[in-house]
Write a protein that holds these residues in place. Structure first.
Motif, short mmCIF file in Angstrom:
data_model
loop_
_atom_site.label_atom_id
_atom_site.label_comp_id
_atom_site.label_asym_id
_atom_site.label_seq_id
_atom_site.Cartn_x
_atom_site.Cartn_y
_atom_site.Cartn_z
N ARG A 46 0.98 -1.12 0.06
CA ARG A 46 -0.04 -0.05 0.09
C ARG A 46 1.02 1.33 0.03
N GLY A 48 0.54 4.18 -1.06
CA GLY A 48 -0.37 5.35 -0.63
C GLY A 48 -0.17 5.65 0.85
N GLN A 49 -0.53 4.57 1.77
CA GLN A 49 -0.53 4.85 3.14
C GLN A 49 0.89 5.24 3.58
N TRP A 50 1.91 4.75 2.85
CA TRP A 50 3.48 4.93 3.33
C TRP A 50 3.76 6.64 3.01
N VAL A 51 3.14 6.95 1.57
CA VAL A 51 3.54 8.27 1.44
C VAL A 51 2.65 9.26 2.17
N CYS A 52 1.60 8.91 2.75
CA CYS A 52 0.61 9.99 3.47
C CYS A 52 1.21 9.73 5.10
N ALA A 53 1.72 8.78 5.55
CA ALA A 53 2.37 8.64 6.71
C ALA A 53 3.63 9.37 6.74
N ILE A 55 4.50 12.00 4.88
CA ILE A 55 4.09 13.50 4.81
C ILE A 55 3.51 14.02 6.29
N ALA A 56 2.60 13.04 6.98
CA ALA A 56 2.23 13.35 8.29
C ALA A 56 3.40 13.58 9.29
#
Length: 333
Positions: A46, A48-53, A55-56
């Protein structure tokens, strides 16, 4: 009309005795080939989840960096005043106000909840009217109203109705700022506590009460062994939120010159003009106390959640940390 041969299902030829039937994909009842032991299950990626994490985490690091390296916070001043005597005295009064008002609020709220659930229409209407008034007006307005109660009732007397009064006391001498804060916050918490208790009692299944009555159990025993343990599962989370809200809500008594935590730091920064560091001191103390209250609420909820699920309670964070440490030791060994 004859059916074409190609539309008819193929006839199965019986296998000779002792022969093993081949694997058939159209026969789910037949076991397939054994799984390959070298094959392993790979989790779905996944990205997308790692990219969002990522960025957060980047945004959180930027926020922490801006707070730590910003000289306007004056962290040396915060460290000097964090355990000052005036600040600790204000914190003590804040905790005392929270404990007293919430305890009295739940005691009075239990009676008000009984009135709301009563079969008497007069009691039910009076209980609803009390909750309606105190939930509809801002807490600051209520405190200011009680603080100026002397304008409506200059004196309070004890005597015979429509007759002579035996004892008369001036309201200004009787009700001070601290007592006004206790009365105002208690009456406010009573309205909220009544609804919390009523909601918890109504969450208990009616069939269990009927079963208890069929078994001949008394009302007190039904209340103590059946209603209260199950109602607490609904009451505790909301009561915990009320406790934290009451702790933060005591800050409004600073307008009455009550020396709570906020008023204590206000006195300091009005003299030293160090507004930001003193507000940081109050903020950190509120964070520390609310964190401790949240931890206590977590374990109280676990206590009353016993038997709620068949799988049992999930492990606590401390138990998870111990299990992770144990696995690390086993890997290292």
């Amino acid at each position: 009309m004859a059916t074409p041969q190609d539309l008819l299902p193929a006839r199965s030829t019986p296998a000779p005795a002792g022969a093993t039937a081949p694997d058939r994909p159209d026969r789910p009842d037949r076991p397939g080939p054994p799984p390959d032991p070298a094959a392993r299950i790979v989790a779905r990626r996944r990205p997308g989840q790692w990219v969002c994490a990522g960025i957060a985490l980047l945004l959180a690091a930027m926020a922490v960096n801006s707070v730590v390296r910003n000289k306007a916070f004056q962290w040396d001043v915060v460290a000097d005043w964090f355990t000052a005597g005036s600040v600790l005295n204000g914190l003590t009064l804040t905790l005392w106000l929270t404990a007293v008002t919430l305890a009295l609020g739940f005691v009075l709220g239990a009676g008000l909840a009984v009135m709301r659930m009563s079969g008497n229409p007069v009691l039910r209407t009076l209980g609803w009217g009390y909750i309606w008034i105190f939930r509809s007006t801002p807490p600051l307005v209520q405190l200011l109203f009680f603080f100026n109660i002397g304008a409506l009732y200059p004196t309070l007397g004890l005597g015979i109705p429509f007759g002579p009064e035996f004892v008369t006391v001036k309201t200004v001498n009787l009700i001070g700022p601290t007592l006004t804060a206790v009365i105002g916050l208690t009456l406010l918490e009573t309205a909220y506590a009544a609804e919390v208790i009523r909601g918890g009692i109504l969450s208990v299944d009616r069939g269990q009460l009927e079963a208890a009555s069929a078994l001949g159990l008394g009302r007190w025993r039904v209340l103590r062994r059946i209603v209260v343990p199950q109602a607490m599962r609904s009451i505790v989370p909301t009561a915990g939120n009320m406790l934290i809200s009451a702790l933060k809500g005591t800050s409004i008594v600073s307008v009455l010159a009550v020396s709570d935590l906020l008023y204590s730091v206000q006195l300091v920064y009005l003299q030293s003009y160090r507004v930001i560091p003193m507000l940081v001191v109050a903020t950190i103390w509120y964070l520390v106390v609310t964190t401790l209250l949240s931890v206590g609420q977590y374990y109280v909820e676990r206590h009353y959640a016993k038997g709620a699920t068949r799988d049992g309670l999930p492990p606590t964070p401390l138990q998870r940390a111990r299990a992770a440490l144990r696995r690390l030791r086993e890997v290292a060994a």
